[in-house]
Design a protein around this motif. Sequence first.
Motif, PDB file in Angstrom:
ATOM      1  N   LYS A  58       1.285  56.279  31.380  1.00  0.00           N
ATOM      2  CA  LYS A  58       2.702  56.644  31.489  1.00  0.00           C
ATOM      3  C   LYS A  58       3.603  55.445  31.734  1.00  0.00           C
ATOM      4  O   LYS A  58       4.805  55.602  31.904  1.00  0.00           O
ATOM      5  CB  LYS A  58       2.883  57.669  32.621  1.00  0.00           C
ATOM      6  CG  LYS A  58       2.216  59.005  32.309  1.00  0.00           C
ATOM      7  CD  LYS A  58       2.191  59.892  33.530  1.00  0.00           C
ATOM      8  CE  LYS A  58       3.086  61.099  33.363  1.00  0.00           C
ATOM      9  NZ  LYS A  58       3.086  61.946  34.561  1.00  0.00           N
ATOM     10  N   GLY A  59       2.999  54.274  31.744  1.00  0.00           N
ATOM     11  CA  GLY A  59       3.794  53.075  32.011  1.00  0.00           C
ATOM     12  C   GLY A  59       4.456  52.524  30.761  1.00  0.00           C
ATOM     13  O   GLY A  59       4.518  53.184  29.719  1.00  0.00           O
ATOM     14  N   MET A  60       4.964  51.299  30.882  1.00  0.00           N
ATOM     15  CA  MET A  60       5.677  50.625  29.801  1.00  0.00           C
ATOM     16  C   MET A  60       4.945  49.356  29.368  1.00  0.00           C
ATOM     17  O   MET A  60       5.223  48.799  28.312  1.00  0.00           O
ATOM     18  CB  MET A  60       7.075  50.183  30.284  1.00  0.00           C
ATOM     19  CG  MET A  60       7.924  51.250  30.939  1.00  0.00           C
ATOM     20  SD  MET A  60       8.851  52.143  29.722  1.00  0.00           S
ATOM     21  CE  MET A  60      10.107  50.901  29.357  1.00  0.00           C
ATOM     22  N   MET A  61       4.056  48.878  30.191  1.00  0.00           N
ATOM     23  CA  MET A  61       3.440  47.570  29.943  1.00  0.00           C
ATOM     24  C   MET A  61       2.374  47.652  28.846  1.00  0.00           C
ATOM     25  O   MET A  61       1.748  48.682  28.644  1.00  0.00           O
ATOM     26  CB  MET A  61       2.854  47.033  31.249  1.00  0.00           C
ATOM     27  CG  MET A  61       3.935  46.700  32.277  1.00  0.00           C
ATOM     28  SD  MET A  61       3.297  46.473  33.946  1.00  0.00           S
ATOM     29  CE  MET A  61       2.814  44.783  33.863  1.00  0.00           C
ATOM     30  N   SER A  62       2.203  46.536  28.163  1.00  0.00           N
ATOM     31  CA  SER A  62       1.273  46.497  27.018  1.00  0.00           C
ATOM     32  C   SER A  62      -0.172  46.530  27.492  1.00  0.00           C
ATOM     33  O   SER A  62      -0.467  46.255  28.649  1.00  0.00           O
ATOM     34  CB  SER A  62       1.506  45.241  26.196  1.00  0.00           C
ATOM     35  OG  SER A  62       0.867  44.144  26.817  1.00  0.00           O
ATOM     36  N   LYS A  63      -1.047  46.802  26.533  1.00  0.00           N
ATOM     37  CA  LYS A  63      -2.465  46.886  26.906  1.00  0.00           C
ATOM     38  C   LYS A  63      -3.069  45.517  27.195  1.00  0.00           C
ATOM     39  O   LYS A  63      -4.139  45.419  27.769  1.00  0.00           O
ATOM     40  CB  LYS A  63      -3.254  47.626  25.827  1.00  0.00           C
ATOM     41  CG  LYS A  63      -3.340  46.942  24.498  1.00  0.00           C
ATOM     42  CD  LYS A  63      -4.170  47.802  23.544  1.00  0.00           C
ATOM     43  CE  LYS A  63      -4.293  47.140  22.198  1.00  0.00           C
ATOM     44  NZ  LYS A  63      -5.030  48.000  21.246  1.00  0.00           N
TER      45      LYS A  63
END
Length: 170
Positions: free
Chosen positions: A81-86
Amino acid sequence: MKIFRVLIVLVIVAFGCNTANKTPEAENTTKIMTNEVTKPTDIKVKGVNEVFVSSNDQMQFDKTEIRVKSGHKVTLTLRHKGMMSKIVMGHNFVLLNKGVDLVKFAQKALSAQDHNYVPLGSKDVLAYTKIIGGGERVSITFDAPEKGTYDFLCSFPGHYAMMKGKFIVE
Ligand code: CO
């Protein structure tokens, strides 16, 4: 009588607005992470255990305990549910075989960067998802292992200390 009817309309309008405003973003910012246990309502067993796990930019799973019924398949959906990339805040779900040491596994997994941090051909792993980043989701289906307690973790480097829990087959 008329006032009563107006009240009912107001209640319906208020309720309608409330659900309409519940966007994924709103849910994301207002929901406090509780590390809650899977409730019976989270799992519907109709030949298959449906399990939902979510994760976030704070390096957390929303569950530290998952319960499933033996003798059924498990469909597990992992959400980020976050915004940061994998690359920065990747998460996966890895279910370890009985008796596998979680810390030792996590250390071994570091070298499997090209394979979702899951060592190839490892008998340590019963099921796993690929690594996902913010806004993504992934589902896997596998047979519930024999009754017992198993460990699960995110094997992205450094995450296992916070992102782990027990997978209980009943
Ligand atoms: Co992670």
